[in-house]
Design a protein around this motif. Structure first.
Motif: not given
Length: 2043
Positions: A84-94
């Motif tokens: 699991l990589l930390p690249i699917y957060t809400a920040e990445h969405v924005h």
């Protein structure tokens, strides 16, 4: 990396650190690495090494760095990281939202974002093909894309969550653990996500492909069955498992074949909870869930059914081993257990004649069982997919309007196993199709790239897989067709199939046949390589057949779900290959019309470990994914591409000239010219790139040698000349300092020179500036002086002119006076001369006698003057009261009631004799008359009488009282006669005016006096002159100008007899009535004599005279306000009395007669007069009247008193002696008639005060539609009138039987069916005229009446109806007229009688000159020709047009118009004026010209809007009829043919049509496209809409055009509400911009040349609404502006123009008008006000415009309430069941409309039928940030306190005991303020002081003591301060400002079922409801996704991929959703603002 060993040998070090030596064998396979491949690139298109090795190494390098995504152009390559990589957060969405591809590092979000925004911008569907091997991460990529699309949609709707939650269900049923993947999708799926035009997700649809059903029955080692079985066994409650007889997974054969029942990393219990939650979200009921579990349990039980082989009759068979599994399976499947056993062990075969049963071997039975199980599971899976689609997919309402969509294809990749079967063939066939689609797309991208760069495109040959597709599916007798064909043959086997394949395809290049006849394997050359397939089992799998016995068994089942999933689809393709091909063809068609994107998922290793790469595995996947084809296509063109900047930066060293890139290529690539320069890039071949690199290296080597040479020379030079260099440096220092000194010296000299030069220049500039200012001042002075001189000259000139004017006036007046004096002297001289002449003939004695008489007269005059002086002195000395003065003046007046003096008139004695008790009407009961327009009397001080006198009085006359006689009028008069009358008027106390003195036109002076207007002086013509009959005279024809000046008869005033006060008054009033110009003169003289009058007698007489005049005639408009001001100074009660009389006189007009004696009596008391009115039933009613009372007012009062409903035709009659005449019910003054009667009495020698006149109230005329049933009171009065008329001979008949029948009816009415002889005799006396009784004996009459009475059963109404029909002329209204023009008649002066039958012309002898029925009248017009001739009426008839004149012509026209209108309104007959042929539309009625149409009055169509419903009598056809096409006949009876013919005669038809048009105001017009039309348009007005077949376009052209219906130009069978029509008109246009101009054009078309007032009003309303919703396009804008500007006079035109200009500056509205807007404009109000409520139970009204946004309204409210800031506040709308927050950016009425429409729809579905929704608008704080109590007091009191108090009292906060006591004291102070006596009420008020859960923390007394103690600590605190203190106490708690929700959760087993959720600025907090402990706290940046449904709320916390889910049940989920969204948006805005500030600071 390349290294050189010590021996000089090259050595390579690979990426793994291993060393490799280069030898001759390997040297040829090694080439230098391109620099772009060293560290890797984001986009592999930019790789210099564009080959397999380059691609593989690029992926490897990036994978080591943890970068899993890489582009290949627009293709995304995704390598599974297995972590699991930390690249699917809400920040990445924005971060990736609304960014171009390549702008940020590669990411799956970038592909999803481009799909979304390309769809939104280009309005084209998008698709994304996600492919790869099992375990490559396809499913996760699909879920991540779904999550991103849901997030970027930004709506957080429930449908989004439903789409996301479909994945857990599909994964449970379709995913399983395999060797390669723990969550392998064993089916392909295509997700079609539908979006609205605004970009919001509105639905989705799942398509599934080729589920691996065999996995249900068998699994490979190390693999599991589908997840759903293990999750169900692990997560299902024990009670349910017991019912289904389930255990653990190890107990079931179907779950243990792979020897694996668990999966590392999967929690089956949690997954089952998520599965159940997803079922709830997707609307699966509990029953659905249970039925699914039953079928799954049945499958497991069937798997445990074992078979044992048997032998019977030499036939192999089998039996089922005894176990409970079969019984349990049959119970769950709800089939008979024996039948199930039989069907599993036997098979029925159908022969030609009978059915044969064949036993199955144990192996066949197992296969049959497995087939049955696979069929159940496969069909259950399809049912689940369909159920999901039913929940998330809503078909579009308009089938022609396909919504925008994004498709996600998650499908199996290319497969090549050691053993490949039919499934692999289908999978690889699908991949071949997708590969061809992929290659074509890549080729297309290349074309677009070359076209974009203007590169000449030459065809590139590349290899495609068309041949493979032809062999598999396209060519005749292709492989799949052969499989289907062989499957259809009963004897077909796998061997025969293989033979046919060899036969048809064995010689081709694609198909590889078996090596020998014994092998079953064949090969196919796919794009990814050769694959060998085992043909064994092909036909069985393709047939996918199930035993017919088992199918029949399912049909007998009572399990609804089982039967439902096995329902047969008649269109279903029978073979699996056919089904798959059909689905694949549909998929390819869908993909072809979309803009595609590709994601190629790569599995790095088979062991599923992170950071490990298997190169061979990866390169194989790259080949399978088609990436090599991309490379080949690029290599066939120009594979190496550099932007100009990149190329120049790398190869700048090769640059020789300034042309940069092209020069480099031309220089280096001289012989190899096949390179291209585009707009932004250089395109090169591979070898070009190599040549450039070689040349670059050469150049770099040369430059390096040059640098070395220079540096080495520098080094050697430095050692030799170091010393010389030091000396040179010292020399340079000396030079520098000397030159500096010299320069500074020179600079100072120059500086001084420049300073002097500056001084001279500045002095010169100041001098020039001063000169300019001085010249300007001189010019200004000259102009000012000239102006002042001119002004002074003009002033002096005006003064001279004024002085000249006054001087000339004085001289002229002196000359006039001298002229008058000369005339008077001449007159005196003439008289003297005449006397002298006469005296010559007198004797001396006579002269002495004359002298004596003269002396006596002189002495007598002196005595008179002396006595007068004494009397005046006495009057001044005597102090008498005002009332005594009035009583002394009117002492001769006796108190009487008018109408009761003397003997009753002839014929009415019986009414006097039986007068019923008199009823009285109090003045307070009188109806309020219509007041005059209200004037502003506050400024009456400006209208003083002295001011009027100074402005308008002539000569030296002023406003003050004088005692001398006036020698000239006070006011100027043009008429010389008026001047003489005024002069004579001053002597009115001495003598009456003479006719010869009145001058021209004054001969009628006494026509206005009572003696001239008596009834004797009217031309009396009785309509029946029987002896002793009642003579009813006609109504007088004129009140003015019909008598001579010598009409004064009797004892008139003479010089010998002094005139009485009444006679003087009559003379004064007579002048005013005859001469309108004298009225102001009279008023001015009276006012002048009252001004400063010290003689009380004269003073009061003057006010009495003024009050009497005010009741007779009004002043002019010029003088009325001055008179009103003067009246205010009246003594006693005269001010209000005179003001009221003036008001009434102005309202009802001037009188025609002087005042009567009754009026003098009223003046005495200053109260209304009382007159008595007799009704025909004997009642007498006394009612108050005044001088201005009209007959209409009296009739109205009487009607109200007796409760008369049918008032028309009842009039007031005056009777005097033998005369009776009608005053009517109009504006005739009652006191004029009474005055006439008094004058008549005086003429006969009687006294006025004893005039025996009477007033009667009786029926004068009937309406043609009179109905006795409508008003019993009316019928009773008319009946009494008829009986009275019969008695006194008023009503005559030639037949005696008529009188007999009427008397019998009277007898029946009075006494019923039983009547005594005395009753009969009385009836005869009541009804029979005495003359008839004398002619025939009374006994005879009694006998006849008795006989008729026995046969009578009629009622009172029949008697009235008989009188109406028998004597119409006696119930008529008469008018004297003179014919001006028209058809010839015997006389030109005649009487017009109007009654219910029509109009009759009569001569003076009652001979009928002409009779006209109402249908023969076509119109009535009135005109006024002049003062002399009065009004003129024109009767338009079929017999000609009559023009008649008369004083009452207006009343006559009014009566005729009323009769015609009433008949037309009630008529059921019309005649067609023109032909109408509308056979194509059944709504309309077709008819011919001249045809009779029967009108049907059922209110189906609105006649007000120009439509009626008609019927052709002959054909009985009905339909809508336009009113302008017919003439409604004013008749209640069917017209005769003769009348029809006369009505439509050729000469008269034209007149009828013209008259009808004149009345209705319509014009004949030709059919013009731009003009108004009543027919719906057949095509769009705008050319750009021609041929458009969309329903919204077609609807506007529909026959039921809503615009025409709204404007009333089209008949509507049912009444539509205005809102329905505006929705139909504007609804499509708000959604489709192309329709907006069409709407404008259609509205303006209907308003052009439209003369229908109602239609135009409605049209302006539509245009007003339209201009506020959206503007026209630029092409139509100027025409619309011109349309509005040309109609400025229309009330709404300017506002429409302003609204349109405003709409041009703003966004169009999204929804049609709200009900409030429609209601406002329907009431012609352009201002809309809306009520807004506040939390403290107050409310305010705010103006809301059409284009008001929510934020604007919030700002307006904030400003009006004086709040510090609007941040955090919001508008809320409360409906019956919801409270919704409105979006700040939306329009106010759009938001209201959306909410009310949604509520209506929901309520309509629930209740059915139309509904109305009530709502309330609130303004409250929504977001609690930056809230500091005490900072904004207004906000604290209005919002913060009332919103926080309920939360505290409900016990939501955690607080200490001391805090509760303190707050309780504050709350108590708010309730009682400082009233300590209320302490005893504290125990009762505890619920309002203490949180609900803390009431029992202390006893009531303890609470009371604590609260009182705390209360006393804050003795000086006010209520407002207490509220602020409460907030300051609460704000310290962490839950301050939170919104609390009690929910039921099912996600977390460690939490209680019911939890409390608090949403605040810190985030979302989950609280234990009892202990108030915080269970979890989730900041907003941790909440990845959230949404709400009708009863659920769902959120994802953490990562979008592996985040935890929280599902709760609540009806307030929408509130939680809205609050979280608002807080998140607020923080995002703040973050963006901070970033912008930082960017500005960085700049």
């Amino acid at each position: 990396e390349v290294k050189v060993t010590d021996t000089g040998q090259l050595q390579l070090i690979d990426d793994g650190g291993k060393e490799h030596k280069i030898n001759k064998n390997t040297e040829g396979s090694i080439r230098p690495m391109h620099p772009s491949s060293v560290k890797g690139v984001d986009d592999m298109i930019r790789l210099g090494d564009l080959n397999e090795a380059g691609l593989l190494r690029n992926l490897l390098v990036r994978h080591k760095e943890g970068i899993i995504y890489t582009y290949t152009g627009s293709i995304l390559v995704a390598v599974n990281p297995y972590q699991l990589l930390p690249i699917y957060t809400a920040e990445h969405v924005h971060m990736y939202t609304d960014r171009r591809l390549g702008e940020l590092p590669p990411h799956v979000f970038a592909i999803a974002d481009n799909c979304f925004f390309n769809m939104h911008r280009n309005k084209k569907n998008q698709c994304c093909v996600i492919s790869g091997e099992s375990g490559a991460g396809k499913t996760e990529s699909t879920k991540v894309m779904l999550q991103f699309l849901a997030a970027v949609s930004g709506q957080h709707t429930w449908i989004e969550q439903q789409i996301l939650e479909a994945n857990p269900i599909l994964e449970a049923f379709g995913n399983a653990k395999t060797i390669r993947n723990d969550n392998s999708s064993r089916f392909g799926k295509y997700i079609d996500i539908n979006f609205t035009e605004g970009g919001a997700i509105e639905g989705a649809r799942f398509e599934q492909y080729l589920l691996e059903k065999s996995r249900v029955c068998r699994q490979a080692p190390g693999e599991r069955n589908y997840h759903i079985f293990y999750c169900m066994l692990m997560g299902m409650p024990a009670e349910q498992k017991k019912i289904l007889s389930l255990g653990n997974a190890a107990e079931y054969n179907y779950l243990t074949m792979g020897k694996c029942t668990s999966c590392e990393g999967r929690d089956d219990v949690t997954e089952y909870a998520h599965f159940r939650s997803a079922l709830k979200i997707l609307m699966f009921t509990e029953n659905d869930s249970w039925e699914i579990s039953k079928l799954l349990a049945a499958i497991l039980h069937l798997g445990n059914v074992n078979f044992r082989g048997t032998m019977e009759n030499n036939l192999e068979g089998c039996d089922i081993l005894t176990s409970s599994n079969l019984a349990m399976a049959s119970q769950l499947l709800e089939v008979d257990a024996k039948e199930l056993e039989r069907n599993l062990t036997q098979r029925s075969l159908m022969t030609t004649r009978e059915s044969v049963t064949k036993p199955l071997t144990s192996a066949q039975a197992v296969d049959g069982r497995d087939a049955f199980v696979k069929a159940i599971y496969g069909k259950l899976f399809i049912w689940v997919v369909d159920k999901i689609n039913a929940a998330i997919y809503k078909p579009p309402e308009d089938p022609n309007k396909v919504p925008l969509s994004i498709g996600l294809l998650d499908i199996f990749g290319f497969e090549n196993f050691s053993k490949n079967s039919f499934e692999q063939l289908c999978i690889n066939f699908a991949n071949e199709q997708l590969q061809q689609f992929f290659v074509q797309h890549v080729f297309k991208l290349e074309q677009e790239e070359y076209a974009r760069e203007n590169i000449v495109w030459k065809h590139i040959d590349y290899e495609d897989n068309q041949q493979t597709l032809d062999v598999l599916a396209n060519k005749p007798m292709n492989m799949l067709a052969l499989v289907d064909e062989e499957s259809n043959f009963p004897k077909g086997t796998d061997a025969t199939l293989l033979q046919k394949m060899n036969q048809f395809h064995g010689k081709g290049e694609i198909y590889i046949p078996p090596k020998n006849d014994h092998e079953a394997q064949f090969g196919i050359k796919h794009f990814a390589g050769v694959v060998y397939y085992d043909s064994k089992g092909f036909l069985e799998k393709n047939r996918d057949a199930l035993s017919s016995d088992l199918i029949h068994l399912v049909e007998t089942s009572t399990n609804n779900l089982l039967k439902q999933v096995f329902q047969k689809d008649k269109k279903r393709v029978p073979t699996l290959a056919g089904q798959f091909r059909q689905s694949l063809d549909s998929l390819m068609k869908t993909l072809t019309v979309c803009q595609p994107y590709f994601i190629r998922c790569i599995k790095p290793n088979e062991s599923k470990k992170p950071m490990l790469v298997d190169r061979e595995l990866c390169i194989r996947q790259l080949r399978y994914s088609g990436m090599m084809e991309t490379i080949r296509i690029r290599k066939a063109g120009y594979p190496v591409r550099y932007t100009f900047d990149e190329f120049l930066e790398r190869y700048r060293v090769l640059l020789k000239t300034s042309k940069c890139c092209e020069t480099i290529c031309e220089t280096v690539l001289t012989m190899e010219g096949d390179w291209k320069a585009g707009k932004t890039k250089i395109f090169l071949k591979d070898f070009h790139d190599t040549m450039l690199e070689v040349e670059r290296m050469k150049e770099l080597n040369e430059k390096a040698l040059l640098i070395q040479k220079v540096l080495r020379g520098y080094k050697y030079r430095c050692v030799g000349i170091k010393r010389n260099l030091k000396k040179g440096q010292a020399l340079l220092v000396i030079q520098k300092h000397w030159r500096g000194h010299k320069g500074r010296k020179l600079y100072k000299v120059v500086q001084l020179g420049f300073a002097r030069l500056q001084a001279r220049v500045r002095a010169r500039q100041l001098h020039l500036q001063y000169k300019r200012k001085r010249e300007a001042a001189v010019v200004l002075q000259a102009q000012a002086r000239v102006y002042l001189a001119r002004k002074e000259m003009r002033r002096k000139r005006k003064a001279v002119i004024l002085l000249q004017a006054h001087t000339r006036g004085v001289l002229a007046r002196k000359a006039l006076k001298k002229l008058k004096r000369d005339v008077l002297q001449l007159k005196i001289k003439l008289e003297t001369y005449y006397k002298c002449e006469m005296s010559m003939y007198l004797s001396a004695k006579e002269k002495e006698e004359e002298q004596r008489i003269i002396l006596e007269r002189q002495k007598h005059l002196e005595d008179v003057l002396r006595r007068k002086k004494e009397m005046e002195d006495k009057a001044l000395s005597d102090a008498i009261t005002d009332q005594e003065m009035v009583d002394s003046i009117f002492g001769f007046l006796p108190p009487i009631i008018g109408g009761q003096e003397g003997q009753a008139p002839v014929g009415f004695e019986n009414l006097e004799g039986k007068r019923i008790v008199t009823e009285e009407i109090d003045i307070d009961d009188l109806p309020m008359e219509e007041d005059l327009p209200t004037e502003d009397y506050d400024d009456l001080n400006e209208y003083s009488f002295s001011k009027f006198a100074s402005m308008y009085f002539q000569g030296a006359a002023n406003h003050a009282h004088i005692r001398q006689r006036l020698r000239q009028p006070l006011l100027y008069h043009e008429d010389e006669g008026d001047v003489l009358v005024v002069v004579d008027h001053s002597e009115v106390h001495g003598r009456p005016p003479r006719a010869q003195e009145a001058g021209p036109g004054a001969g009628n002076l006494h026509a206005g006096t009572p003696s001239a207007q008596g009834p004797d002086h009217q031309e009396e013509q009785t309509f029946h002159s029987k002896p002793k009959g009642i003579h009813c005279t006609r109504r007088k024809g004129s009140k003015e100008g019909v008598h001579d000046s010598d009409a004064v008869v009797g004892e008139g005033p003479t010089l010998e007899r002094p005139m009485t006060s009444l006679e003087k008054l009559h003379i004064i009033v007579g002048y005013a009535l005859v001469r309108r110009d004298l009225r102001d003169e009279i008023y001015c003289q009276i006012c002048k004599q009252l001004q400063d009058n010290n003689n009380r007698n004269s003073y009061f007489r003057g006010w009495i005279l003024l009050s009497l005049c005010l009741g007779i005639f009004p002043p002019s408009e010029r003088f009325i306000r001055y008179l009103q001001s003067f009246i205010r100074s009246a003594p006693g009660g005269y001010a209000s009395y005179c003001a009221e009389r003036l008001r009434r006189t102005v309202m009802n007009g001037a009188r025609g007669e002087p005042p009567a004696w009754l009026e003098l009596q009223a003046t005495k008391t200053k109260k209304p007069m009382v007159v008595s009115v007799l009704l025909m039933d004997g009642r007498s009613i006394n009612l108050p009247v005044d001088s201005a009372t009209t007959s209409r007012e009296i009739c109205q009062v009487l009607s109200n008193k007796v409760r008369l409903k049918d008032t028309f035709g009842f009039s007031l009659y005056v009777a005097l002696y033998e005369k009776v005449w009608a005053l009517g019910g109009g504006r005739e003054h009652v006191m004029d008639a009474i005055s006439q009667c008094e004058q008549e009495v005086k003429r006969r020698g009687g006294q006025e005060q004893h005039a025996p006149w009477r007033l009667f109230f009786r029926k004068e005329v009937f309406t043609p539609w009179h109905d006795c049933r409508e008003d019993k009171t009316s019928t009773e009065l008319i009946y009494k009138q008829v009986v009275h008329g019969l008695k006194f001979g008023e009503y005559q008949s030639e037949k005696e039987d008529d009188f007999v029948q009427l008397a019998a009816k009277h007898l029946y009415i009075q006494h019923g069916s039983e009547g005594s002889p005395e009753d009969v005799r009385q009836a005869v006396q009541d009804c029979i005229n005495p003359s008839l009784l004398e002619a025939k004996s009374e006994a005879k009459w009694v006998q006849m009446v008795s006989t008729a009475h026995a046969q009578t059963d009629s009622v009172k109404a029949e008697m009235v109806d008989y009188a109406q029909k028998k004597w119409p002329m006696f119930f008529s209204r008469f008018f004297e007229v003179v014919k001006v023009s028209g058809p010839p008649l015997p006389k030109s002066k005649f009487i017009v009688a109007i009654n219910w039958t029509g109009i009759t012309f009569l001569d003076e002898r009652e001979k009928r000159l002409l009779e006209l029925s109402f249908p023969e009248l076509t119109g009535v017009n009135t005109t006024r020709e002049g003062k002399a001739s009065g009004q003129v009426v024109c009767l338009l008839t079929l017999k000609g047009d009559f023009t008649l004149s008369g004083s009452a012509a207006g009343d006559m026209a009014e009566l005729v118009t009323m009769f015609l209108g009433g008949l037309a309104e009630r008529s059921r007959y019309a005649v067609a004026l023109r032909e109408v042929d509308r056979q194509d539309d059944p709504t309309f009625l077709s008819f011919k010209k001249g045809e009779l149409i029967v009108i049907i009055k059922d209110d189906e169509f609105s006649q007000q809007r120009g439509w009626i419903k008609g019927q052709i009598e002959s054909t009985k056809q009905t339909g809508a009829v336009p009113t302008d096409a017919v003439l409604i006949l004013p008749t209640l009876n069917k017209p005769t043919n003769e009348l029809m013919v006369r009505t439509l005669s050729p000469n008269q038809r034209k007149n009828i049509i013209q008259a009808n048009k004149k009345e209705t105001g319509t014009l004949e017009r030709e059919s013009r496209l731009w003009a108004n039309s009543r027919e719906p348009i057949r095509q769009a007005l705008l050319k750009k809409l021609e041929g458009n077949s969309e329903p919204c376009f077609v609807f506007l052209l529909d026959r039921g055009a809503p615009i025409l219906k709204y404007m009333g130009d089209y008949p509507a069978k049912q009444m539509h509400s205005p809102l329905e029509l505006t929705d139909q008109i504007f609804g499509p246009a708000t959604q489709n911009e192309a329709l907006r101009d069409e709407i404008y054009c259609q509205i303006m078309k209907q308003m052009s040349s439209n003369n229908n007032r109602f239609s135009m009003e409605q049209g302006w309303q539509l245009l007003w609404l339209c201009c506020g919703l959206f503007p026209p396009s630029q092409s139509l804008l100027k025409h619309t502006q011109r349309f509005l500007e040309s109609r400025r006079r229309e009330p709404l035109a300017s506002d429409c123009l302003q609204r349109m200009r405003s709409s041009l500056r703003m966004e169009p509205r999204k929804l049609p008008p709200h009900q409030v807007e429609v209601d406002a404009i329907q009431q012609n109000s352009i201002q809309i006000f809306h009520k807004v409520h506040f939390p403290n139970d107050t409310e305010e009204i705010f103006e809301v415009a059409t284009n008001t946004r929510i934020r604007d309204l919030i700002q307006n409210i904030t400003t009006k309430l004086n709040l510090a800031s609007a941040d955090g506040f919001s508008i809320f709308v409360k409906t019956d069941d919801k409270v919704l927050s409105l979006n700040d950016a939306d329009y106010f009425f759009d938001s209201l409309r959306q909410i009310t429409d949604w509520s209506k729809k929901a309520k309509r579905v629930k209740d059915g039928g139309p509904v109305s929704i009530s709502y309330i608008v609130f303004f409250m704080r929504k977001l609690w940030f930056n809230v500091v109590p005490g900072r904004d007091i207004e906000a604290d009191l209005i919002f913060h306190f009332p919103q926080e108090l309920p939360k505290y009292l409900r016990g939501y906060h955690v607080c200490t005991k001391d805090e509760m006591v303190n707050i309780a004291a504050l709350l108590f102070r708010m309730k009682v303020n400082n009233d300590k006596s209320q302490f005893v009420m504290i125990p009762r008020l505890l619920k309002e002081l203490v949180p609900a859960d803390q009431l029992k923390a202390m006893s009531d007394n303890e609470w009371k003591k604590s609260v009182v103690a705390s209360y006393n600590k804050h003795a000086a605190m006010t209520v407002e301060e207490a509220k602020v203190a409460f907030l300051k106490a609460v704000c310290r708690w962490p839950t301050f400002g939170s919104a609390f929700f009690e929910v039921k959760q099912t996600s977390e087993p460690n939490f209680p079922d019911i939890v409390r959720i608090a949403v605040s600025k810190q985030g979302l907090t989950i609280i234990h409801p009892r202990t108030k402990d915080v269970l979890a706290n989730h900041p907003f940046n941790r909440i990845a996704n959230w949404c709400s449904g009708s009863t659920y709320f769902h959120m994802t916390i953490g990562n979008l991929v592996k985040g935890s889910k929280f599902l709760c049940e609540t009806s307030l989920g929408y509130k939680m959703d809205d609050l979280i969204t608002s807080y998140v948006n607020m923080y995002l805005r703040e973050r963006r603002a901070g970033q912008n500030r930082n960017q500005r600071f960085n700049i």
